[in-house]
Scaffold this motif. Sequence first.
Motif, mmCIF file in Angstrom:
data_model
loop_
_atom_site.group_PDB
_atom_site.id
_atom_site.type_symbol
_atom_site.label_atom_id
_atom_site.label_comp_id
_atom_site.label_asym_id
_atom_site.label_seq_id
_atom_site.Cartn_x
_atom_site.Cartn_y
_atom_site.Cartn_z
ATOM 1 N N THR A 1 90.369 58.837 -50.412
ATOM 2 C CA THR A 1 91.499 59.157 -51.289
ATOM 3 C C THR A 1 91.864 60.635 -51.258
ATOM 4 O OG1 THR A 1 90.165 59.593 -53.273
ATOM 5 C CG2 THR A 1 90.785 57.288 -52.838
ATOM 6 N N LEU A 2 91.136 61.400 -50.444
ATOM 7 C CA LEU A 2 91.314 62.851 -50.392
ATOM 8 C C LEU A 2 92.062 63.293 -49.138
ATOM 9 C CD1 LEU A 2 87.634 63.844 -51.323
ATOM 10 C CD2 LEU A 2 89.581 63.534 -52.882
ATOM 11 N N HIS A 3 92.625 64.502 -49.212
ATOM 12 C CA HIS A 3 93.148 65.195 -48.036
ATOM 13 C C HIS A 3 92.226 66.374 -47.760
ATOM 14 C CE1 HIS A 3 96.766 62.935 -47.457
ATOM 15 N NE2 HIS A 3 97.285 63.261 -48.615
ATOM 16 N N PHE A 4 92.212 66.805 -46.521
ATOM 17 C CA PHE A 4 91.351 67.910 -46.100
ATOM 18 C C PHE A 4 92.166 68.972 -45.395
ATOM 19 C CE2 PHE A 4 88.651 64.373 -46.850
ATOM 20 C CZ PHE A 4 87.544 64.934 -47.457
ATOM 21 N N PRO A 5 91.755 70.263 -45.541
ATOM 22 C CA PRO A 5 90.583 70.690 -46.278
ATOM 23 C C PRO A 5 90.735 70.374 -47.769
ATOM 24 C CG PRO A 5 91.844 72.592 -45.550
ATOM 25 C CD PRO A 5 92.489 71.383 -44.967
ATOM 26 N N GLN A 6 89.653 69.950 -48.387
ATOM 27 C CA GLN A 6 89.576 69.613 -49.802
ATOM 28 C C GLN A 6 89.094 70.853 -50.553
ATOM 29 O OE1 GLN A 6 89.552 67.547 -53.380
ATOM 30 N NE2 GLN A 6 90.484 66.952 -51.445
ATOM 31 N N ILE A 7 89.746 71.149 -51.682
ATOM 32 C CA ILE A 7 89.431 72.351 -52.440
ATOM 33 C C ILE A 7 89.079 71.959 -53.871
ATOM 34 C CG2 ILE A 7 90.315 74.574 -53.272
ATOM 35 C CD1 ILE A 7 92.413 74.248 -50.898
ATOM 36 N N ARG A 8 88.006 72.556 -54.380
ATOM 37 C CA ARG A 8 87.610 72.314 -55.766
ATOM 38 C C ARG A 8 87.256 73.641 -56.409
ATOM 39 N NH1 ARG A 8 82.481 68.932 -58.009
ATOM 40 N NH2 ARG A 8 83.096 68.915 -60.191
ATOM 41 N N VAL A 9 87.859 73.895 -57.563
ATOM 42 C CA VAL A 9 87.557 75.083 -58.350
ATOM 43 C C VAL A 9 86.909 74.598 -59.634
ATOM 44 C CG1 VAL A 9 88.499 77.106 -59.519
ATOM 45 C CG2 VAL A 9 89.582 76.273 -57.399
ATOM 46 N N HIS A 10 85.641 74.978 -59.831
ATOM 47 C CA HIS A 10 84.910 74.549 -61.023
ATOM 48 C C HIS A 10 83.734 75.480 -61.256
ATOM 49 C CE1 HIS A 10 81.504 72.651 -58.754
ATOM 50 N NE2 HIS A 10 82.402 72.768 -57.811
ATOM 51 N N GLU A 11 83.387 75.641 -62.524
ATOM 52 C CA GLU A 11 82.243 76.458 -62.902
ATOM 53 C C GLU A 11 82.301 77.851 -62.275
ATOM 54 O OE1 GLU A 11 78.839 74.064 -61.910
ATOM 55 O OE2 GLU A 11 79.506 72.429 -63.194
ATOM 56 N N VAL B 1 84.669 78.383 -56.033
ATOM 57 C CA VAL B 1 85.601 77.647 -55.182
ATOM 58 C C VAL B 1 84.791 77.014 -54.059
ATOM 59 C CG1 VAL B 1 87.602 77.786 -53.650
ATOM 60 C CG2 VAL B 1 87.482 79.245 -55.690
ATOM 61 N N THR B 2 84.942 75.704 -53.897
ATOM 62 C CA THR B 2 84.273 74.995 -52.819
ATOM 63 C C THR B 2 85.336 74.372 -51.941
ATOM 64 O OG1 THR B 2 82.464 74.477 -54.341
ATOM 65 C CG2 THR B 2 82.536 73.238 -52.272
ATOM 66 N N THR B 3 85.166 74.500 -50.639
ATOM 67 C CA THR B 3 86.103 73.925 -49.673
ATOM 68 C C THR B 3 85.326 73.084 -48.674
ATOM 69 O OG1 THR B 3 87.505 75.884 -49.863
ATOM 70 C CG2 THR B 3 87.901 74.459 -47.979
ATOM 71 N N TRP B 4 85.823 71.878 -48.428
ATOM 72 C CA TRP B 4 85.258 70.993 -47.409
ATOM 73 C C TRP B 4 86.319 70.822 -46.335
ATOM 74 C CZ3 TRP B 4 85.034 70.042 -52.655
ATOM 75 C CH2 TRP B 4 83.760 70.041 -53.231
ATOM 76 N N GLN B 5 85.947 70.996 -45.081
ATOM 77 C CA GLN B 5 86.907 70.964 -43.990
ATOM 78 C C GLN B 5 87.276 69.561 -43.521
ATOM 79 O OE1 GLN B 5 88.594 73.670 -43.021
ATOM 80 N NE2 GLN B 5 87.464 74.633 -44.682
ATOM 81 N N ASN B 6 86.378 68.593 -43.716
ATOM 82 C CA ASN B 6 86.634 67.240 -43.196
ATOM 83 C C ASN B 6 85.858 66.207 -44.014
ATOM 84 O OD1 ASN B 6 83.893 66.988 -42.021
ATOM 85 N ND2 ASN B 6 84.639 68.590 -40.629
ATOM 86 N N PRO B 7 86.186 64.946 -43.850
ATOM 87 C CA PRO B 7 85.523 63.899 -44.634
ATOM 88 C C PRO B 7 84.005 63.849 -44.437
ATOM 89 C CG PRO B 7 87.503 63.023 -43.618
ATOM 90 C CD PRO B 7 87.294 64.399 -43.055
ATOM 91 N N GLU B 8 83.542 64.050 -43.230
ATOM 92 C CA GLU B 8 82.108 63.986 -42.965
ATOM 93 C C GLU B 8 81.347 65.054 -43.756
ATOM 94 O OE1 GLU B 8 84.541 62.091 -40.090
ATOM 95 O OE2 GLU B 8 84.495 64.250 -40.486
ATOM 96 N N ILE C 1 81.311 64.007 -47.520
ATOM 97 C CA ILE C 1 80.341 62.942 -47.803
ATOM 98 C C ILE C 1 78.924 63.498 -47.778
ATOM 99 C CG2 ILE C 1 79.326 60.813 -46.883
ATOM 100 C CD1 ILE C 1 82.215 60.030 -46.034
ATOM 101 N N ARG C 2 78.620 64.279 -46.768
ATOM 102 C CA ARG C 2 77.279 64.839 -46.617
ATOM 103 C C ARG C 2 76.911 65.719 -47.813
ATOM 104 N NH1 ARG C 2 78.115 66.382 -41.861
ATOM 105 N NH2 ARG C 2 78.804 68.491 -42.315
ATOM 106 N N SER C 3 77.811 66.572 -48.235
ATOM 107 C CA SER C 3 77.484 67.506 -49.311
ATOM 108 C C SER C 3 77.632 66.895 -50.702
ATOM 109 C CB SER C 3 78.343 68.765 -49.207
ATOM 110 O OG SER C 3 79.685 68.473 -49.480
ATOM 111 N N SER C 4 78.332 65.784 -50.829
ATOM 112 C CA SER C 4 78.564 65.179 -52.138
ATOM 113 C C SER C 4 77.514 64.150 -52.531
ATOM 114 C CB SER C 4 79.956 64.534 -52.168
ATOM 115 O OG SER C 4 80.936 65.528 -51.994
ATOM 116 N N GLN C 5 76.672 63.741 -51.602
ATOM 117 C CA GLN C 5 75.651 62.728 -51.906
ATOM 118 C C GLN C 5 74.749 63.176 -53.051
ATOM 119 O OE1 GLN C 5 75.427 59.562 -50.457
ATOM 120 N NE2 GLN C 5 74.053 59.274 -52.179
ATOM 121 N N ALA C 6 74.243 64.395 -52.990
ATOM 122 C CA ALA C 6 73.350 64.899 -54.038
ATOM 123 C C ALA C 6 74.074 64.992 -55.379
ATOM 124 C CB ALA C 6 72.780 66.261 -53.646
#
Length: 137
Positions: A38-48, A51-58, A61-66
């Motif tokens: 449901t996302l577009h990439f690069p994905q950007i999140r600003v919280h706490e 700023v976190t940026t993910w370049q691709n779906p893989e 997924i890898r960093s969001s499991q935890a």
Amino acid sequence: MTARSLHDFTHVVKEARAALDAFLDGLNSHDLEKWTSTLHFPQIRVHEGAVTTWQNPEEYIRSSQAELEALLASGWHHSTWDEVEFPQVSADQVHAQVRFSRHDAEGSPLGVFDSIYVVTRQNGRWGVLARLGYEAA
């Protein structure tokens, strides 16, 4: 937003809202691949304050499991939209001002969050490009 611009973009708001609902359904499924779709990439999140940026779906997924495992361990079962407004709308980008709640399996609230979601249409598909949020007081 004027009445005319609301009328002109009614279909855009409907499509952007469907993308937001798909995002929440994906999260609530506890399935990272479904959620990531449901996302577009690069994905950007600003919280706490970060700023976190993910370049691709893989990478996402890898960093969001935890993070998903920690969320589940906290007692979270699902989230719901409490309020969704669209203060800024163009043909291919919508800014959604949202309030959402996290709930346990019995539906009891665990927390309330205020966020801005940037929802964009890319290659004919609506998806979430960026999220900016914090826990509501």
